[in-house]
Design an enzyme around this catalytic site. Structure first.
Site, PDB file in Angstrom:
ATOM      1  N   CYS A 221       0.815  -1.227   0.000  1.00 39.94           N
ATOM      2  CA  CYS A 221       0.000   0.000   0.000  1.00 39.94           C
ATOM      3  C   CYS A 221       0.844   1.270   0.000  1.00 39.94           C
ATOM      4  O   CYS A 221       0.337   2.338  -0.316  1.00 39.94           O
ATOM      5  CB  CYS A 221      -0.929   0.009   1.205  1.00 39.94           C
ATOM      6  SG  CYS A 221      -1.889  -1.486   1.335  1.00 39.94           S
TER       7      CYS A 221
ATOM      8  N   HIS B 110      -3.559   6.641   2.982  1.00 37.59           N
ATOM      9  CA  HIS B 110      -3.936   5.334   2.438  1.00 37.59           C
ATOM     10  C   HIS B 110      -5.368   5.015   2.871  1.00 37.59           C
ATOM     11  O   HIS B 110      -5.767   5.275   4.007  1.00 37.59           O
ATOM     12  CB  HIS B 110      -2.965   4.270   2.957  1.00 37.59           C
ATOM     13  CG  HIS B 110      -3.343   2.903   2.496  1.00 37.59           C
ATOM     14  ND1 HIS B 110      -3.666   2.633   1.180  1.00 37.59           N
ATOM     15  CD2 HIS B 110      -3.485   1.729   3.165  1.00 37.59           C
ATOM     16  CE1 HIS B 110      -3.976   1.355   1.065  1.00 37.59           C
ATOM     17  NE2 HIS B 110      -3.880   0.785   2.262  1.00 37.59           N
TER      18      HIS B 110
ATOM     19  N   ASN C 246      -9.946  -0.849  -0.093  1.00 32.93           N
ATOM     20  CA  ASN C 246      -8.487  -0.734  -0.082  1.00 32.93           C
ATOM     21  C   ASN C 246      -7.949  -1.256  -1.416  1.00 32.93           C
ATOM     22  O   ASN C 246      -8.026  -2.449  -1.692  1.00 32.93           O
ATOM     23  CB  ASN C 246      -7.950  -1.557   1.098  1.00 32.93           C
ATOM     24  CG  ASN C 246      -6.431  -1.509   1.228  1.00 32.93           C
ATOM     25  OD1 ASN C 246      -5.738  -1.034   0.345  1.00 32.93           O
ATOM     26  ND2 ASN C 246      -5.935  -2.026   2.341  1.00 32.93           N
TER      27      ASN C 246
HETATM   28  N1  ACO Z   1     -18.179  -9.590   8.872  1.00 30.79           N
HETATM   29  C1  ACO Z   1     -18.582  -9.898  10.119  1.00 30.79           C
HETATM   30  N2  ACO Z   1     -17.728 -10.227  11.103  1.00 30.79           N
HETATM   31  C2  ACO Z   1     -16.423 -10.221  10.822  1.00 30.79           C
HETATM   32  C3  ACO Z   1     -15.919  -9.892   9.546  1.00 30.79           C
HETATM   33  C4  ACO Z   1     -16.859  -9.587   8.547  1.00 30.79           C
HETATM   34  N3  ACO Z   1     -16.485  -9.254   7.300  1.00 30.79           N
HETATM   35  N4  ACO Z   1     -14.570  -9.971   9.576  1.00 30.79           N
HETATM   36  C5  ACO Z   1     -14.209 -10.299  10.817  1.00 30.79           C
HETATM   37  N5  ACO Z   1     -15.339 -10.470  11.574  1.00 30.79           N
HETATM   38  C6  ACO Z   1     -15.434 -10.857  12.985  1.00 30.79           C
HETATM   39  C7  ACO Z   1     -14.211 -11.591  13.446  1.00 30.79           C
HETATM   40  O1  ACO Z   1     -14.336 -12.962  13.137  1.00 30.79           O
HETATM   41  C8  ACO Z   1     -14.248 -11.331  14.924  1.00 30.79           C
HETATM   42  O2  ACO Z   1     -15.173 -12.203  15.518  1.00 30.79           O
HETATM   43  P1  ACO Z   1     -14.827 -12.900  16.924  1.00 30.79           P
HETATM   44  O3  ACO Z   1     -14.690 -11.757  17.901  1.00 30.79           O
HETATM   45  O4  ACO Z   1     -16.015 -13.774  17.144  1.00 30.79           O
HETATM   46  O5  ACO Z   1     -13.542 -13.626  16.701  1.00 30.79           O
HETATM   47  C9  ACO Z   1     -14.845  -9.916  15.022  1.00 30.79           C
HETATM   48  O6  ACO Z   1     -15.474  -9.675  13.755  1.00 30.79           O
HETATM   49  C10 ACO Z   1     -13.843  -8.829  15.262  1.00 30.79           C
HETATM   50  O7  ACO Z   1     -12.738  -9.017  14.401  1.00 30.79           O
HETATM   51  P2  ACO Z   1     -11.486  -8.110  14.513  1.00 30.79           P
HETATM   52  O8  ACO Z   1     -10.421  -8.639  13.605  1.00 30.79           O
HETATM   53  O9  ACO Z   1     -11.159  -7.890  15.939  1.00 30.79           O
HETATM   54  O10 ACO Z   1     -12.056  -6.721  13.912  1.00 30.79           O
HETATM   55  P3  ACO Z   1     -11.343  -5.337  13.861  1.00 30.79           P
HETATM   56  O11 ACO Z   1     -12.150  -4.346  14.571  1.00 30.79           O
HETATM   57  O12 ACO Z   1      -9.860  -5.403  14.168  1.00 30.79           O
HETATM   58  O13 ACO Z   1     -11.469  -4.979  12.300  1.00 30.79           O
HETATM   59  C11 ACO Z   1     -10.140  -4.978  10.295  1.00 30.79           C
HETATM   60  C12 ACO Z   1     -10.846  -5.830  11.336  1.00 30.79           C
HETATM   61  C13 ACO Z   1     -11.177  -4.166   9.548  1.00 30.79           C
HETATM   62  C14 ACO Z   1      -9.409  -5.895   9.330  1.00 30.79           C
HETATM   63  C15 ACO Z   1      -9.116  -3.999  10.975  1.00 30.79           C
HETATM   64  O14 ACO Z   1      -8.355  -4.720  11.896  1.00 30.79           O
HETATM   65  C16 ACO Z   1      -8.199  -3.301   9.994  1.00 30.79           C
HETATM   66  O15 ACO Z   1      -8.605  -2.462   9.212  1.00 30.79           O
HETATM   67  N6  ACO Z   1      -6.883  -3.609  10.063  1.00 30.79           N
HETATM   68  C17 ACO Z   1      -5.899  -2.915   9.216  1.00 30.79           C
HETATM   69  C18 ACO Z   1      -5.856  -3.435   7.816  1.00 30.79           C
HETATM   70  C19 ACO Z   1      -4.870  -2.592   7.023  1.00 30.79           C
HETATM   71  O16 ACO Z   1      -4.678  -1.416   7.267  1.00 30.79           O
HETATM   72  N7  ACO Z   1      -4.171  -3.151   6.066  1.00 30.79           N
HETATM   73  C20 ACO Z   1      -3.200  -2.225   5.455  1.00 30.79           C
HETATM   74  C21 ACO Z   1      -2.412  -2.696   4.517  1.00 30.79           C
HETATM   75  S1  ACO Z   1      -3.204  -3.623   3.244  1.00 30.79           S
HETATM   76  C22 ACO Z   1      -1.899  -4.027   2.191  1.00 30.79           C
HETATM   77  O17 ACO Z   1      -0.774  -3.704   2.406  1.00 30.79           O
HETATM   78  C23 ACO Z   1      -2.260  -4.840   0.962  1.00 30.79           C
END
Ligand code: ACO
Length: 329
Positions: A116, A257, A287
């Site tokens: 990214c 980003h 993204n």
């Molecule tokens: N729909 C419903 N529930 C979901 C989904 C979904 N699509 N995805 C995950 N969940 C659930 C999980 O299973 C988890 O359930 P559990 O508590 O029963 O285990 C719950 O939701 C919470 O999951 P978390 O991973 O804790 O959710 P979080 O609030 O951290 O959000 C996310 C996840 C959106 C991925 C966030 O962590 C994020 O944006 N991280 C950064 C990603 C990023 O910036 N990447 C950058 C680089 S990308 C690149 O370089 C190509």
């Protein structure tokens, strides 16, 4: 007038595929809801390329728009850098396909892989090549067809990503009033496991069982990345603001980003820059990795970045990598 060369962004362009995939569409593929995706990420929909379109096709469309607004011919280009993690092929580089599509026969062409942060890595390289007198006209492109590398059965990742491309032409100028003022890039290879496409390379070649295990698709530890993204983007943005002899109150546009609205909000509050100065389009595209800052820059430019306004670009991605640039438009 000074003979010192500076790097100026003379034009931008972007392209996104026509097909829209909404959160509601995704809720028919995996166990998710529009409400979860919207509140956890800010994403409402993303674009998906056709099976006939490759990353170089998306890149070429964005590049043609940038070239036409720069009033340059493809043969004027000295260098083409494509930032991508979804190249057409491992070799040749996607940039060579783009060079052929454009007819940019005088340009050197190569890819960089910085996820990214790739578009800002490319901008930093373009700036250095121009300021040291090597090249006068550099085309930088961030382009991704992530839909090919997403595991459409994994709700943790498939809701996040989309396809698209953005480009900018950066040219040499003697005029210091409108230019890239500073740029900064960084990496930390101790976190390679947090976000990767494990299969398909020399460490884990393609086999039937690797494909069955979906090792040819993106895997991510989102929570860990979230914290590191906020830290590194804040630090990188502060660094380029300081290197440009500016303060946060001088900044008119922040173009971060586009991964997650909660990450963007956390950065704007830590930088002490009003959220109305922070450009967001992730609701429309999700993204798009290396393309995200490039598409956002083009849209912000068309929305009305004015001459002599200060713009900060900042990104973070797999590697880990991060980067930022401060520009006086
Ligand atoms: N729909 C419903 N529930 C979901 C989904 C979904 N699509 N995805 C995950 N969940 C659930 C999980 O299973 C988890 O359930 P559990 O508590 O029963 O285990 C719950 O939701 C919470 O999951 P978390 O991973 O804790 O959710 P979080 O609030 O951290 O959000 C996310 C996840 C959106 C991925 C966030 O962590 C994020 O944006 N991280 C950064 C990603 C990023 O910036 N990447 C950058 C680089 S990308 C690149 O370089 C190509």
């Amino acid at each position: 007038m000074s003979t010192q060369k500076f790097a100026k962004i003379v034009s931008t362009g972007s392209y996104v595929p026509e097909k829209v995939l909404t959160n509601k569409d995704l809720s028919k593929l995996v166990d998710t809801t529009d409400e979860w995706i919207t509140t956890r990420t800010g994403i409402k929909e993303r674009r998906i390329a056709t099976s006939e379109q490759s990353t170089s096709d998306l890149a070429t469309q964005a590049a043609e728009k940038a070239l036409s607004s720069a009033s340059l011919d493809a043969t004027d280009l000295d260098l083409i850098i494509v930032a991508t993690i979804t190249p057409n092929t491992f070799t040749p580089s996607t940039a060579c396909y783009v060079q052929a599509n454009l007819g940019a026969k005088n340009a050197v062409a190569f890819d960089i892989s910085a996820a990214c942060s790739g578009f800002i890595f490319a901008m930093d390289m373009a700036r250095n090549f121009i300021e040291n007198g090597t090249y006068d006209h550099v085309l930088i492109i961030g382009a991704e067809k992530l839909s090919t590398f997403v595991n459409w059965e994994d709700r943790n990742t498939c809701v996040l990503f989309g396809d698209g491309a953005g480009a900018a032409v950066i040219s040499a100028t003697n005029d210091s009033s409108s230019r890239i003022l500073s740029s900064h890039i960084g990496s930390d290879g101790t976190y390679t496991d947090l976000l990767k496409i494990e299969g398909g390379g020399s460490a884990c070649p393609i086999t039937t069982s690797n494909v069955d295990d979906k090792l040819n698709t993106l895997s991510m530890q989102g929570k860990e990345i979230f914290k590191l993204a906020v830290h590194h983007m804040k630090t990188a943005a502060n660094q380029v603001i300081e290197d440009a002899n500016l303060t946060p109150s001088d900044i008119d546009w922040v173009i971060p980003h586009q991964a997650n609205l909660r990450i963007i909000d956390a950065i704007s509050s830590r930088l002490d820059i009003d959220s109305d100065k922070v450009f967001v389009n992730l609701d429309k595209y999700g993204n798009t990795s290396a393309a995200a800052v490039a598409i956002a820059l083009d849209e912000a430019h068309r929305q009305g970045i004015e001459r002599e306004q200060h713009v900060v670009l900042v990104a973070f991605g797999a590697g880990l990598t991060w980067g930022a640039a401060a520009i006086r438009w």
